[in-house]
Design a protein around this motif. Structure first.
Motif, PDB file in Angstrom:
ATOM      1  N   VAL A   1      -7.800 -15.441 110.040  1.00  0.00           N
ATOM      2  CA  VAL A   1      -7.915 -16.395 111.139  1.00  0.00           C
ATOM      3  C   VAL A   1      -8.583 -17.684 110.657  1.00  0.00           C
ATOM      4  N   GLU A   2      -9.621 -17.547 109.830  1.00  0.00           N
ATOM      5  CA  GLU A   2     -10.323 -18.722 109.318  1.00  0.00           C
ATOM      6  C   GLU A   2      -9.401 -19.585 108.469  1.00  0.00           C
ATOM      7  N   GLU A   3      -8.581 -18.974 107.647  1.00  0.00           N
ATOM      8  CA  GLU A   3      -7.661 -19.714 106.792  1.00  0.00           C
ATOM      9  C   GLU A   3      -6.627 -20.484 107.618  1.00  0.00           C
ATOM     10  N   VAL A   4      -6.181 -19.876 108.701  1.00  0.00           N
ATOM     11  CA  VAL A   4      -5.195 -20.551 109.549  1.00  0.00           C
ATOM     12  C   VAL A   4      -5.801 -21.789 110.203  1.00  0.00           C
ATOM     13  N   TYR A   5      -7.018 -21.657 110.742  1.00  0.00           N
ATOM     14  CA  TYR A   5      -7.655 -22.816 111.368  1.00  0.00           C
ATOM     15  C   TYR A   5      -7.987 -23.893 110.346  1.00  0.00           C
ATOM     16  N   THR A   6      -8.356 -23.492 109.147  1.00  0.00           N
ATOM     17  CA  THR A   6      -8.601 -24.471 108.091  1.00  0.00           C
ATOM     18  C   THR A   6      -7.343 -25.269 107.789  1.00  0.00           C
ATOM     19  N   GLN A   7      -6.190 -24.584 107.738  1.00  0.00           N
ATOM     20  CA  GLN A   7      -4.924 -25.265 107.482  1.00  0.00           C
ATOM     21  C   GLN A   7      -4.550 -26.187 108.637  1.00  0.00           C
ATOM     22  N   ILE A   8      -4.819 -25.763 109.847  1.00  0.00           N
ATOM     23  CA  ILE A   8      -4.548 -26.610 111.011  1.00  0.00           C
ATOM     24  C   ILE A   8      -5.272 -27.951 110.874  1.00  0.00           C
ATOM     25  N   HIS A   9      -6.553 -27.892 110.533  1.00  0.00           N
ATOM     26  CA  HIS A   9      -7.319 -29.130 110.385  1.00  0.00           C
ATOM     27  C   HIS A   9      -6.879 -29.932 109.157  1.00  0.00           C
ATOM     28  N   ASN A  10      -6.505 -29.246 108.091  1.00  0.00           N
ATOM     29  CA  ASN A  10      -5.997 -29.952 106.910  1.00  0.00           C
ATOM     30  C   ASN A  10      -4.742 -30.756 107.258  1.00  0.00           C
ATOM     31  N   ASP A  11      -3.833 -30.128 108.005  1.00  0.00           N
ATOM     32  CA  ASP A  11      -2.603 -30.813 108.395  1.00  0.00           C
ATOM     33  C   ASP A  11      -2.895 -32.009 109.290  1.00  0.00           C
ATOM     34  N   LEU A  12      -3.779 -31.834 110.250  1.00  0.00           N
ATOM     35  CA  LEU A  12      -4.067 -32.929 111.176  1.00  0.00           C
ATOM     36  C   LEU A  12      -4.827 -34.055 110.482  1.00  0.00           C
ATOM     37  N   ASN A  13      -5.726 -33.707 109.573  1.00  0.00           N
ATOM     38  CA  ASN A  13      -6.435 -34.744 108.821  1.00  0.00           C
ATOM     39  C   ASN A  13      -5.476 -35.547 107.942  1.00  0.00           C
TER      40      ASN A  13
ATOM     41  N   THR B   1       1.852 -32.694 112.151  1.00  0.00           N
ATOM     42  CA  THR B   1       1.313 -32.433 113.487  1.00  0.00           C
ATOM     43  C   THR B   1       2.022 -31.254 114.131  1.00  0.00           C
ATOM     44  N   TYR B   2       3.332 -31.188 113.955  1.00  0.00           N
ATOM     45  CA  TYR B   2       4.094 -30.058 114.486  1.00  0.00           C
ATOM     46  C   TYR B   2       3.639 -28.746 113.852  1.00  0.00           C
ATOM     47  N   ARG B   3       3.423 -28.774 112.544  1.00  0.00           N
ATOM     48  CA  ARG B   3       3.022 -27.537 111.861  1.00  0.00           C
ATOM     49  C   ARG B   3       1.662 -27.065 112.354  1.00  0.00           C
TER      50      ARG B   3
END
Length: 239
Positions: free
Chosen positions: A192-204, A148-150
């Motif tokens: 930018v797309e890759e960063v947002y994809t990683q954000i959702h991967n981490d939260l999921n 979540t922090y990441r």
């Protein structure tokens, strides 16, 4: 003379008897990396330190105090804030928009340093989870908070240093560096797309690890924090 010789012998014998003590090299102020990531409790301690870093003053100056300092920097650039004072110099250059375009400015560098510090600490916890010993429930919660922090840190970084996300487009414009493991090796910027994809991967990945966790302190992350952060990310994306 006999007394002096006796005292000398006694002193030498004392040195020999305690040599293992005065040659002790373990620090009493910190621990080794191996110890810091060895157990469930040590991983939880790292996460607790990250919570503390959210409001602790940093060596960069009084105006740079974790997320609380970053919030002031961001709010100072809002259109609805008028600061006419000239005596206080904290954030004065930010209010006047004098440093935002200066690469060497501390106001530009501080958020980068702060959020990547949080990311590196999160990566340490995530990387070490597979080999840490102890209560698996504690380990899972530590990893859930670290993920979540990441995600939280990258959501700030990509908005500060990347270009705006445009809904319905490919968003291949430069974002920020995606570090998914501890270390500081040179890396290229992700899109930018890759960063947002990683954000959702981490939260999921974080949400199931935090489900059922009742936090003992409001500064800690539970599943509602992860879900709320994901909602914020979707909002930024226009979704």
């Amino acid at each position: 003379m006999k007394i002096k010789i006796f005292l000398l012998i006694f002193s030498l014998s004392s040195l020999v008897s305690c040599e293992s003590d005065y040659l002790e090299t373990d620090s009493t102020a910190d621990v080794s990396y191996e110890t810091a990531v060895a157990s469930a409790e040590s991983l939880r301690a790292i996460v607790s330190g990250m919570h503390r870093d959210m409001y602790t003053r940093t060596p960069y100056g009084q105006g740079y105090s974790g997320q609380t300092g970053a919030i002031v920097l961001f709010d100072s650039m809002c259109e609805d804030l008028v600061h006419t004072g000239v005596g206080l110099n904290w954030h004065m250059s930010v209010v006047r928009w004098q440093t935002q375009g200066v690469d060497t400015s501390g106001d530009v560098a501080y958020p980068w340093r702060f959020y990547y510090k949080m990311i590196n600490n999160a990566n340490i916890v995530i990387d070490a989870a597979a080999t840490a010993t102890g209560d698996s429930t504690i380990i899972n919660r530590a990893v859930g908070e670290a993920l979540t922090y990441r995600a939280w840190a990258y959501l700030f970084l990509v908005q500060i240093y990347g270009q705006r996300y445009v809904a319905g487009q490919s968003n291949t414009q430069p974002g920020v560096i995606l570090r998914l493991h501890s270390g500081n090796e040179e890396m290229a910027r992700s899109t930018v797309e890759e960063v947002y994809t990683q954000i959702h991967n981490d939260l999921n990945a974080a949400i199931p690890l935090l489900s059922g966790y009742v936090r003992g302190n409001k500064s800690h992350f539970d599943v509602s924090i992860a879900k709320g952060l994901q909602a914020r990310a979707y909002l930024v994306q226009g979704n």
